[in-house]
Design a protein around this motif. Structure first.
Motif, mmCIF file in Angstrom:
data_model
loop_
_atom_site.group_PDB
_atom_site.id
_atom_site.type_symbol
_atom_site.label_atom_id
_atom_site.label_comp_id
_atom_site.label_asym_id
_atom_site.label_seq_id
_atom_site.Cartn_x
_atom_site.Cartn_y
_atom_site.Cartn_z
ATOM 1 N N ILE A 1 9.188 0.586 -1.228
ATOM 2 C CA ILE A 1 9.393 -0.847 -1.033
ATOM 3 C C ILE A 1 9.188 -1.149 0.443
ATOM 4 O O ILE A 1 9.932 -0.646 1.290
ATOM 5 C CB ILE A 1 10.807 -1.271 -1.475
ATOM 6 N N MET A 2 8.174 -1.944 0.763
ATOM 7 C CA MET A 2 7.839 -2.247 2.160
ATOM 8 C C MET A 2 8.110 -3.725 2.435
ATOM 9 O O MET A 2 7.551 -4.602 1.753
ATOM 10 C CB MET A 2 6.376 -1.905 2.438
ATOM 11 N N VAL A 3 8.970 -3.995 3.404
ATOM 12 C CA VAL A 3 9.373 -5.365 3.723
ATOM 13 C C VAL A 3 9.321 -5.585 5.229
ATOM 14 O O VAL A 3 9.294 -4.627 6.019
ATOM 15 C CB VAL A 3 10.801 -5.657 3.194
ATOM 16 N N PHE B 1 8.864 -2.307 -12.769
ATOM 17 C CA PHE B 1 9.140 -2.996 -11.506
ATOM 18 C C PHE B 1 8.128 -4.100 -11.204
ATOM 19 O O PHE B 1 8.009 -4.526 -10.051
ATOM 20 C CB PHE B 1 9.130 -1.979 -10.355
ATOM 21 N N ASN B 2 7.408 -4.575 -12.213
ATOM 22 C CA ASN B 2 6.345 -5.560 -11.942
ATOM 23 C C ASN B 2 6.800 -6.998 -12.110
ATOM 24 O O ASN B 2 5.970 -7.908 -12.141
ATOM 25 C CB ASN B 2 5.133 -5.280 -12.840
ATOM 26 N N ASP B 3 8.097 -7.211 -12.242
ATOM 27 C CA ASP B 3 8.586 -8.588 -12.421
ATOM 28 C C ASP B 3 9.735 -8.884 -11.452
ATOM 29 O O ASP B 3 10.717 -9.527 -11.815
ATOM 30 C CB ASP B 3 9.025 -8.787 -13.872
ATOM 31 N N ILE B 4 9.602 -8.412 -10.218
ATOM 32 C CA ILE B 4 10.647 -8.603 -9.216
ATOM 33 C C ILE B 4 10.269 -9.760 -8.289
ATOM 34 O O ILE B 4 9.144 -9.832 -7.806
ATOM 35 C CB ILE B 4 10.873 -7.308 -8.407
ATOM 36 N N GLU B 5 11.212 -10.653 -8.079
ATOM 37 C CA GLU B 5 11.015 -11.793 -7.187
ATOM 38 C C GLU B 5 12.157 -11.861 -6.184
ATOM 39 O O GLU B 5 13.274 -11.431 -6.474
ATOM 40 C CB GLU B 5 10.949 -13.101 -7.977
ATOM 41 N N ALA C 1 15.202 -6.792 6.792
ATOM 42 C CA ALA C 1 16.178 -6.054 5.992
ATOM 43 C C ALA C 1 16.655 -6.836 4.786
ATOM 44 O O ALA C 1 16.925 -6.263 3.724
ATOM 45 C CB ALA C 1 17.364 -5.650 6.874
ATOM 46 N N GLU C 2 16.768 -8.149 4.916
ATOM 47 C CA GLU C 2 17.300 -8.946 3.811
ATOM 48 C C GLU C 2 16.379 -8.906 2.590
ATOM 49 O O GLU C 2 16.840 -8.836 1.455
ATOM 50 C CB GLU C 2 17.515 -10.389 4.263
ATOM 51 N N ASP C 3 15.049 -8.932 2.832
ATOM 52 C CA ASP C 3 14.119 -8.836 1.711
ATOM 53 C C ASP C 3 14.295 -7.503 0.986
ATOM 54 O O ASP C 3 14.230 -7.426 -0.242
ATOM 55 C CB ASP C 3 12.680 -8.974 2.206
ATOM 56 N N GLY C 4 14.503 -6.445 1.757
ATOM 57 C CA GLY C 4 14.666 -5.130 1.143
ATOM 58 C C GLY C 4 15.891 -5.050 0.255
ATOM 59 O O GLY C 4 15.838 -4.512 -0.857
ATOM 60 N N THR C 5 17.008 -5.583 0.730
ATOM 61 C CA THR C 5 18.226 -5.528 -0.083
ATOM 62 C C THR C 5 18.131 -6.427 -1.308
ATOM 63 O O THR C 5 18.704 -6.116 -2.356
ATOM 64 C CB THR C 5 19.445 -5.928 0.766
ATOM 65 N N ARG C 6 17.408 -7.537 -1.198
ATOM 66 C CA ARG C 6 17.231 -8.408 -2.364
ATOM 67 C C ARG C 6 16.412 -7.707 -3.455
ATOM 68 O O ARG C 6 16.609 -7.947 -4.645
ATOM 69 C CB ARG C 6 16.560 -9.719 -1.954
ATOM 70 N N ILE C 7 15.474 -6.878 -3.042
ATOM 71 C CA ILE C 7 14.686 -6.120 -4.024
ATOM 72 C C ILE C 7 15.524 -4.985 -4.624
ATOM 73 O O ILE C 7 15.523 -4.757 -5.835
ATOM 74 C CB ILE C 7 13.399 -5.566 -3.373
ATOM 75 N N LEU C 8 16.253 -4.284 -3.754
ATOM 76 C CA LEU C 8 17.069 -3.159 -4.231
ATOM 77 C C LEU C 8 18.116 -3.597 -5.242
ATOM 78 O O LEU C 8 18.385 -2.894 -6.218
ATOM 79 C CB LEU C 8 17.747 -2.467 -3.046
ATOM 80 N N GLU C 9 18.711 -4.764 -5.033
ATOM 81 C CA GLU C 9 19.774 -5.199 -5.933
ATOM 82 C C GLU C 9 19.236 -5.591 -7.313
ATOM 83 O O GLU C 9 20.007 -5.787 -8.237
ATOM 84 C CB GLU C 9 20.536 -6.370 -5.322
#
Length: 258
Positions: A106-108, A6-10, A111-119
């Protein structure tokens, strides 16, 4: 291995017109999410840098359980040549299977940042994803390690008055089907083997025949290698057995003495 997944998520930030104006690489650290949240609440110097701190991720090892269903034969060994010594090898007994439980937080801020990471995470776990890992480089042991997604929970800590910090937290629970290895040991390579045959009519127990008088035949096996590096079973063509390395492609010289 787990943190590397999970170290390459943008995440991309877009304006009201849909144009990209910012790309943020989400940092990941080891530690409980409570530690990160406590730093947000207690360190006043972070107020101006709040946007830099979130979003972020953290992961933590929470439990270890023995998995008997994946147990391998205990006495089996993995063996490799010891390249630092010609007459020795390295070996390691089969590992013990354990399930390692991890939580990924995952701390954001929204809400939109959280869903972008989850996807960028959930589509790869159905429910498991299996990377290939070089577990023991010294022994060249490479294995497939399933990582199983077990649970996804969302939590909103926005409470109290409007001055209270808001942090949306997604907690993902994973089970890593890994192994625990014992120590790597060294042993000498056998380069000569003797087999003795005795006249069993002269004694009742094999331990009663230590002398040469009862010996009928001796079979000796040694490695055979020519000076040009070719395997051979002819003793007259072979170089000295002490000059043959464990990595050489040698043959076997069988000598029988009556």
């Amino acid at each position: 291995m787990f943190g590397t997944l999970f170290n390459d998520i943008e995440i991309d930030r877009v304006d009201s017109a849909g144009d990209l104006y910012q790309t943020i690489k989400v940092p990941i650290t080891y530690g409980p999410k409570e530690k990160v949240m406590a730093r947000l609440d207690q360190d006043p110097n972070l107020n101006r840098k709040y946007a830099i701190l979130l979003p972020r991720m953290s992961f933590e090892l929470t439990d270890i359980n023995y998995d008997g269903d994946r147990k391998l034969p205990t006495v089996n060994r993995n063996v490799v040549v010891n390249t630092s010594a010609n007459k020795s090898l390295k070996y390691q007994y089969n590992p013990v299977p354990y399930n390692f439980m991890f939580t990924l937080s995952i701390m954001v801020k929204n809400a939109e940042d959280g869903t972008r990471i989850l996807e960028q995470i959930l589509p790869f776990f159905t429910p498991d994803w299996t990377p290939t890992v070089n577990l023991v480089p010294e022994m060249n042991i490479t294995m497939d390690i399933p990582v199983v997604l077990q649970d996804v929970i969302s939590q909103d800590t926005y409470e109290a008055n409007f001055e209270q910090r808001r942090a949306l937290t997604w907690t993902l629970t994973f089970m890593v089907k890994g192994y625990v290895f014992g120590p790597v040991k060294k042993a000498n390579v056998i380069n000569i083997a003797n087999t003795n045959f005795y006249d069993a009519t002269l004694f009742d127990n094999i331990d009663d025949a230590p002398g040469e008088a009862e010996l009928l035949e001796r079979v000796t096996i040694t490695p055979g290698l020519t000076s040009s590096g070719e395997p051979t079973s002819n003793a007259s063509l072979s170089i000295n057995k002490d000059s043959i390395k464990s990595t050489d492609n040698y043959g076997y010289i069988i000598t029988t003495t009556n």
